[in-house]
Design a protein around this motif. Sequence first.
Motif, mmCIF file in Angstrom:
data_model
loop_
_atom_site.group_PDB
_atom_site.id
_atom_site.type_symbol
_atom_site.label_atom_id
_atom_site.label_comp_id
_atom_site.label_asym_id
_atom_site.label_seq_id
_atom_site.Cartn_x
_atom_site.Cartn_y
_atom_site.Cartn_z
ATOM 1 N N VAL A 357 19.349 64.918 60.858
ATOM 2 C CA VAL A 357 20.120 64.827 59.497
ATOM 3 C C VAL A 357 21.638 65.273 59.973
ATOM 4 O O VAL A 357 22.035 66.283 60.351
ATOM 5 C CB VAL A 357 19.681 66.039 58.627
ATOM 6 N N HIS A 358 22.393 64.300 60.167
ATOM 7 C CA HIS A 358 23.813 64.305 60.642
ATOM 8 C C HIS A 358 24.740 64.789 59.440
ATOM 9 O O HIS A 358 25.012 63.764 58.351
ATOM 10 C CB HIS A 358 24.181 62.942 61.257
ATOM 11 N N VAL A 359 25.065 65.815 59.315
ATOM 12 C CA VAL A 359 25.888 66.392 58.329
ATOM 13 C C VAL A 359 27.670 66.350 58.730
ATOM 14 O O VAL A 359 27.961 66.526 59.745
ATOM 15 C CB VAL A 359 25.667 68.160 57.874
ATOM 16 N N VAL A 360 28.142 65.559 57.791
ATOM 17 C CA VAL A 360 29.487 65.610 57.936
ATOM 18 C C VAL A 360 30.193 66.367 56.853
ATOM 19 O O VAL A 360 29.869 66.183 55.675
ATOM 20 C CB VAL A 360 29.902 64.009 58.106
ATOM 21 N N ASP A 361 31.400 66.813 57.071
ATOM 22 C CA ASP A 361 32.347 67.408 56.116
ATOM 23 C C ASP A 361 33.125 66.553 55.166
ATOM 24 O O ASP A 361 34.095 65.878 55.838
ATOM 25 C CB ASP A 361 33.318 68.513 56.736
ATOM 26 N N GLY A 362 32.766 66.170 54.032
ATOM 27 C CA GLY A 362 33.500 65.231 53.282
ATOM 28 C C GLY A 362 35.064 65.709 52.944
ATOM 29 O O GLY A 362 35.847 64.660 52.477
ATOM 30 N N SER A 363 35.113 67.057 52.987
ATOM 31 C CA SER A 363 36.515 67.466 52.645
ATOM 32 C C SER A 363 37.634 67.448 53.681
ATOM 33 O O SER A 363 38.777 67.790 53.611
ATOM 34 C CB SER A 363 36.457 68.987 51.866
ATOM 35 N N HIS A 364 36.947 67.185 55.017
ATOM 36 C CA HIS A 364 37.785 67.170 56.322
ATOM 37 C C HIS A 364 38.751 65.988 56.203
ATOM 38 O O HIS A 364 38.496 65.025 55.611
ATOM 39 C CB HIS A 364 36.990 67.257 57.538
ATOM 40 N N VAL A 391 24.580 62.479 55.993
ATOM 41 C CA VAL A 391 24.739 63.602 54.718
ATOM 42 C C VAL A 391 26.115 63.947 54.776
ATOM 43 O O VAL A 391 26.662 64.781 55.424
ATOM 44 C CB VAL A 391 23.649 64.713 54.575
ATOM 45 N N VAL A 392 26.946 63.374 53.845
ATOM 46 C CA VAL A 392 28.142 63.888 53.424
ATOM 47 C C VAL A 392 28.174 65.183 52.378
ATOM 48 O O VAL A 392 27.708 64.923 51.227
ATOM 49 C CB VAL A 392 28.954 62.508 52.814
ATOM 50 N N ASN A 393 28.844 66.171 53.174
ATOM 51 C CA ASN A 393 28.659 67.293 52.303
ATOM 52 C C ASN A 393 29.929 67.879 51.759
ATOM 53 O O ASN A 393 30.891 67.247 51.974
ATOM 54 C CB ASN A 393 28.101 68.524 53.381
ATOM 55 N N ILE A 424 20.768 67.509 46.457
ATOM 56 C CA ILE A 424 19.972 67.972 47.505
ATOM 57 C C ILE A 424 18.483 67.304 47.251
ATOM 58 O O ILE A 424 18.011 67.095 48.416
ATOM 59 C CB ILE A 424 19.568 69.650 47.094
ATOM 60 N N ALA A 425 18.150 67.010 45.824
ATOM 61 C CA ALA A 425 16.742 66.617 45.622
ATOM 62 C C ALA A 425 16.701 65.195 46.196
ATOM 63 O O ALA A 425 15.712 64.848 46.895
ATOM 64 C CB ALA A 425 16.620 66.629 44.248
ATOM 65 N N GLU A 426 17.896 64.400 46.367
ATOM 66 C CA GLU A 426 17.695 63.122 46.716
ATOM 67 C C GLU A 426 17.727 63.159 48.478
ATOM 68 O O GLU A 426 17.125 62.412 48.943
ATOM 69 C CB GLU A 426 19.301 62.561 46.434
ATOM 70 N N ALA A 427 18.496 64.209 48.938
ATOM 71 C CA ALA A 427 18.387 64.298 50.253
ATOM 72 C C ALA A 427 17.096 64.791 50.968
ATOM 73 O O ALA A 427 16.839 64.184 51.929
ATOM 74 C CB ALA A 427 19.270 65.464 50.686
ATOM 75 N N LEU A 428 16.201 65.752 50.116
ATOM 76 C CA LEU A 428 15.108 65.865 50.519
ATOM 77 C C LEU A 428 13.956 64.754 50.471
ATOM 78 O O LEU A 428 13.217 64.413 51.431
ATOM 79 C CB LEU A 428 14.375 67.036 49.637
ATOM 80 N N ALA A 429 14.138 63.851 49.210
ATOM 81 C CA ALA A 429 13.582 62.560 49.441
ATOM 82 C C ALA A 429 13.733 61.534 50.457
ATOM 83 O O ALA A 429 12.785 60.993 51.006
ATOM 84 C CB ALA A 429 13.591 61.921 47.931
ATOM 85 N N ALA A 430 15.129 61.583 50.790
ATOM 86 C CA ALA A 430 15.321 60.687 51.814
ATOM 87 C C ALA A 430 14.785 61.194 53.291
ATOM 88 O O ALA A 430 14.381 60.429 54.019
ATOM 89 C CB ALA A 430 16.758 60.646 51.969
#
Length: 496
Positions: A357-364, A391-393, A424-430
């Motif tokens: 799960v590659h998390v990226v900071d969307g506000s960066h 996952v764009v956080n 979060i629910a959509e991320a868990l499902a993915a």
Amino acid sequence: MTNAPEPFSLDSALDQTSSWDLDPDGGMESGYADGGADLTTGELDLAERHELRRAAGLRTELEDITEVEYRQLRLERVVLVGVWTEGTAEDAENSMAELALLAETAGSEVLDALYQRRDKPDPATYVGRGKVEGLREIVTATGADTVICDGELAPGQLRNLEDKIKVKVVDRTALILDIFAQHAKTKEGKAQVELAQLNYMKQRLRGWGGNLSRQAGGRVAGGAGIGSRGPGETKIENDRRRINTKIAKLRRDLKHLESTRSTQRSERRRHAVPSVAIAGYTNAGKSSLLNRMTDAGVLVEDALFATLDPTTRRTTSADGRVYTMTDTVGFVRHLPHQLVEAFRSTLEEVADSDLVVHVVDGSHPDPEGQLASVREVFAEIGAQDVPELVVVNKTDVADPLVVARVLAAEPHALAVSAHTGAGIAEALAAVEADLPHPAVEVHALLPYSRGDLLNQIHERGEVLSVEHTAEGSLVEARVNEDLAGALAEYAVPAPA
């Protein structure tokens, strides 16, 4: 109250007679750790880290306060220096902004910053001669204690800059190592940081001049005569030998500590428990996402490299399958090679996982640059072929146009906010949809006395259908080969 972190010292590192105990509690957390709260929750870790904070503008002198001597801690005052060799001016500004965040995380106050456009850094002083003069004037005017350079400097460049500016000079690698030394908590994490520091220091030793252990001759030659002849080893040679001895010991200790994690990984593979690694740029919100998905209760802090020690939590999918999620150390642009080597055993959690799960900071300001930097490290540790979910956080504070741009560029991505819980629910499902599916399809009629096998199917397999009849439970499922062998004696023909 805990003590303030001490700066790295070669003598203290080499003279320290630490031994890394190989007890079960000293290693990494078990891959089968319970998802509930424990004695080391994130709130306690964060409170401990904040117990002693340095304050800006305070003096360091001792003063008598009601007959008690009290020392006020002052932030280290720094000036940032960078060399812009490629990319746009915006890239250079983003790089200097990240260096400022690193400096503040390490416990310093940024007074000023300057960078120079050059084809390549000056081989003698990193920046050109004119910039060195300007830098010296800025240091004198601001009263700075330290100059931090946005790059890894050669030993000669460090020495030349210090000689000209007359204050301490630190490069980007040493700054990141200092942050890691402050945040490491487990025995393995501390050993990894110390190994990286020693590998860095070994190339930057000084000891020539008066620090020689010369082979003294007779009294006529200026020596003390018989009994005074030394080994002829200079201090720098002695330091290098001691560093090599310490490095060898740390590598042996890490090899023993690594076996614990390897055992945990092999146990998960033996039981066919899928593993998910949460990876990404530092401060992208990986720990917050783990807390949202599993109620892990790990430390969350708005700072770079807040997490160094991986945390693994066991969780269950909507259809009852058990899998693990691991929060890993964050990456950064131009991650020092010494850290990649020292933390290789920890980073293998990413390479050995079934899904990243590659998390990226969307506000960066540059999320695409974050993705590219992390994928460079993935390639270096052999994790480039692991399935990836982007996952764009931080969508609650990010520009919607930037988030849409990243989602359009990435073929398998979604947007969430770990702070508000949106998505979060959509991320868990993915995540659950991307988990590997068991390979063997079975049809079995299990007697009610073998409820243990039915439970294993639910935990380790994928149940397609269950029908409870008078003879027992008629199950259609996908399972791994080991469990399929245990179900063979109860197999029935598949329905037409």
